[in-house]
Scaffold this motif. Structure first.
Motif, PDB file in Angstrom:
ATOM      1  N   MET A   1      58.036  16.142 -20.412  1.00 28.14           N
ATOM      2  CA  MET A   1      59.058  17.018 -20.076  1.00 28.14           C
ATOM      3  C   MET A   1      58.555  17.686 -18.653  1.00 28.14           C
ATOM      4  O   MET A   1      57.359  18.417 -18.850  1.00 28.14           O
ATOM      5  N   ALA A   2      59.386  18.149 -17.796  1.00 24.25           N
ATOM      6  CA  ALA A   2      59.147  18.662 -16.693  1.00 24.25           C
ATOM      7  C   ALA A   2      58.985  20.409 -16.890  1.00 24.25           C
ATOM      8  O   ALA A   2      59.777  20.820 -17.786  1.00 24.25           O
ATOM      9  N   ILE A   3      58.082  20.921 -16.252  1.00 24.02           N
ATOM     10  CA  ILE A   3      57.939  22.457 -16.339  1.00 24.02           C
ATOM     11  C   ILE A   3      58.975  22.883 -15.407  1.00 24.02           C
ATOM     12  O   ILE A   3      58.831  22.739 -14.125  1.00 24.02           O
ATOM     13  N   ASN A   4      59.899  23.871 -15.611  1.00 27.82           N
ATOM     14  CA  ASN A   4      60.681  24.577 -14.769  1.00 27.82           C
ATOM     15  C   ASN A   4      60.079  25.727 -14.355  1.00 27.82           C
ATOM     16  O   ASN A   4      59.612  26.676 -15.143  1.00 27.82           O
ATOM     17  N   LEU A   5      59.791  25.999 -13.004  1.00 24.50           N
ATOM     18  CA  LEU A   5      59.079  27.158 -12.745  1.00 24.50           C
ATOM     19  C   LEU A   5      60.051  28.131 -11.869  1.00 24.50           C
ATOM     20  O   LEU A   5      60.984  27.858 -11.521  1.00 24.50           O
ATOM     21  N   VAL A   6      59.544  29.398 -12.023  1.00 25.96           N
ATOM     22  CA  VAL A   6      60.340  30.457 -11.110  1.00 25.96           C
ATOM     23  C   VAL A   6      59.550  30.964  -9.849  1.00 25.96           C
ATOM     24  O   VAL A   6      58.280  30.411  -9.854  1.00 25.96           O
ATOM     25  N   LYS A   7      60.206  31.467  -9.273  1.00 26.37           N
ATOM     26  CA  LYS A   7      59.455  32.217  -8.074  1.00 26.37           C
ATOM     27  C   LYS A   7      58.261  32.795  -8.082  1.00 26.37           C
ATOM     28  O   LYS A   7      58.165  33.521  -8.910  1.00 26.37           O
ATOM     29  N   GLN A   9      55.580  31.228  -9.635  1.00 31.06           N
ATOM     30  CA  GLN A   9      54.846  30.930 -10.364  1.00 31.06           C
ATOM     31  C   GLN A   9      53.974  29.701  -9.814  1.00 31.06           C
ATOM     32  O   GLN A   9      54.224  29.082  -9.210  1.00 31.06           O
ATOM     33  N   LYS A  10      52.622  29.642 -10.633  1.00 30.35           N
ATOM     34  CA  LYS A  10      51.684  28.407 -10.243  1.00 30.35           C
ATOM     35  C   LYS A  10      51.512  27.635 -11.493  1.00 30.35           C
ATOM     36  O   LYS A  10      51.399  27.961 -12.454  1.00 30.35           O
ATOM     37  N   ILE A  11      51.186  26.532 -11.213  1.00 32.82           N
ATOM     38  CA  ILE A  11      50.696  25.729 -12.368  1.00 32.82           C
ATOM     39  C   ILE A  11      49.678  24.381 -11.717  1.00 32.82           C
ATOM     40  O   ILE A  11      49.642  24.246 -10.653  1.00 32.82           O
ATOM     41  N   ASP A  12      48.880  24.421 -12.607  1.00 31.42           N
ATOM     42  CA  ASP A  12      47.685  23.229 -12.597  1.00 31.42           C
ATOM     43  C   ASP A  12      48.254  22.075 -12.844  1.00 31.42           C
ATOM     44  O   ASP A  12      48.762  21.658 -13.762  1.00 31.42           O
ATOM     45  N   LEU A  13      48.235  21.225 -11.632  1.00 32.96           N
ATOM     46  CA  LEU A  13      49.027  20.011 -11.607  1.00 32.96           C
ATOM     47  C   LEU A  13      48.272  18.810 -12.354  1.00 32.96           C
ATOM     48  O   LEU A  13      48.693  17.896 -13.115  1.00 32.96           O
ATOM     49  N   GLU A 180      40.843  20.298  -8.532  1.00 30.90           N
ATOM     50  CA  GLU A 180      42.081  19.816  -9.204  1.00 30.90           C
ATOM     51  C   GLU A 180      42.931  20.294  -8.093  1.00 30.90           C
ATOM     52  O   GLU A 180      42.812  20.941  -7.109  1.00 30.90           O
ATOM     53  N   TRP A 181      44.469  19.895  -8.276  1.00 33.10           N
ATOM     54  CA  TRP A 181      45.515  20.279  -7.380  1.00 33.10           C
ATOM     55  C   TRP A 181      46.492  21.032  -8.318  1.00 33.10           C
ATOM     56  O   TRP A 181      46.717  20.847  -9.353  1.00 33.10           O
ATOM     57  N   LYS A 182      46.998  22.243  -7.451  1.00 37.47           N
ATOM     58  CA  LYS A 182      47.629  22.963  -8.169  1.00 37.47           C
ATOM     59  C   LYS A 182      49.233  23.201  -7.248  1.00 37.47           C
ATOM     60  O   LYS A 182      49.109  22.697  -5.907  1.00 37.47           O
ATOM     61  N   PHE A 183      50.140  23.676  -7.908  1.00 38.11           N
ATOM     62  CA  PHE A 183      51.431  23.988  -7.194  1.00 38.11           C
ATOM     63  C   PHE A 183      51.904  25.125  -7.260  1.00 38.11           C
ATOM     64  O   PHE A 183      51.752  25.705  -8.355  1.00 38.11           O
ATOM     65  N   SER A 184      52.404  26.032  -6.276  1.00 38.12           N
ATOM     66  CA  SER A 184      53.076  27.139  -6.287  1.00 38.12           C
ATOM     67  C   SER A 184      54.440  27.069  -5.864  1.00 38.12           C
ATOM     68  O   SER A 184      54.830  26.756  -4.815  1.00 38.12           O
TER      69      SER A 184
END
Length: 203
Positions: A1-7, A9-13, A180-184
């Motif tokens: 399931m996809a993680i829904n981000l808010v403005k 927010q960062k996630i370790d991809l 690692e790659w992260k997304f912001s």
């Protein structure tokens, strides 16, 4: 399931996803309905409310100093692939009509050159000033990341701010954190008129 981000927010991809090699970055938006004639009637039904809104997605491949090392590090409709083919833009969508991704950029995380520390994803309105258009005429803007191998959606970020008066949007960024790659999720609007003026800030 996809993680829904808010403005903001960062996630370790990639942590816990050692098999993740390549991601599809999908960017989408819809024009707001104009006047009568049904949804999209004014903008796309041949009405009198002006030209279609042509949003262009781009990605800036930035080095460790947050700079573009060359013009080839800007991937957009006029330069669709990085030098080694690790980042590829699939082409320009000139209307934004229809469901799903409007423009797609594929990223092979395993072959992105080590000199590239950040991939910054931007959408701007083509000829915004000449056409007197801004992102107040756009709704449902989003950026999402999908595992190209499994087709699983990993991350989804819907931009919910009011971007009236803005002609470009910084949607999000993929960046290195060690191995690692992260997304912001960024979600910031600016008044830059084209991708060239955006890119010039990073030279």
């Amino acid at each position: 399931m996809a993680i829904n981000l808010v403005k903001g927010q960062k996630i370790d991809l990639t942590k816990g996803r050692s098999s993740l090699k390549s991601v599809m970055v999908g960017l989408g938006w819809d024009p707001v309905s104009q006047k009568s004639g049904g949804f999209l009637g004014g903008l796309f039904g041949g009405g009198s409310s002006g030209a279609a809104i042509d949003c262009d997605a781009s990605v800036l491949l930035l080095n460790e100093n947050n700079k573009l090392s060359s013009k080839q590090q800007l991937i957009y409709f006029g330069n669709k692939s990085s030098n080694n083919g690790s980042v590829v833009h699939t082409g320009d969508n000139r209307t934004g009509a229809g469901d799903g991704d409007d423009e797609i950029i594929n990223v092979n995380l395993k072959t992105v050159p080590s000199s590239v520390h950040k991939l910054l994803f931007v959408v701007n309105i083509y000829q915004a000033k000449q056409r007197k258009q801004d992102f107040g005429l756009i709704k449902n803007a989003f950026i999402r990341l999908v595992d190209n191998d499994t087709k699983q959606e990993l991350v989804h970020y819907n931009l919910s701010d009011n971007y009236s008066g803005k002609t470009s949007l910084f949607l999000g960024e993929l960046y290195r954190a060690g191995e690692e790659w992260k997304f912001s999720a960024i979600g910031e609007g600016t008044t830059d008129s084209d991708i060239t003026s955006i890119a010039n800030k990073y030279f």
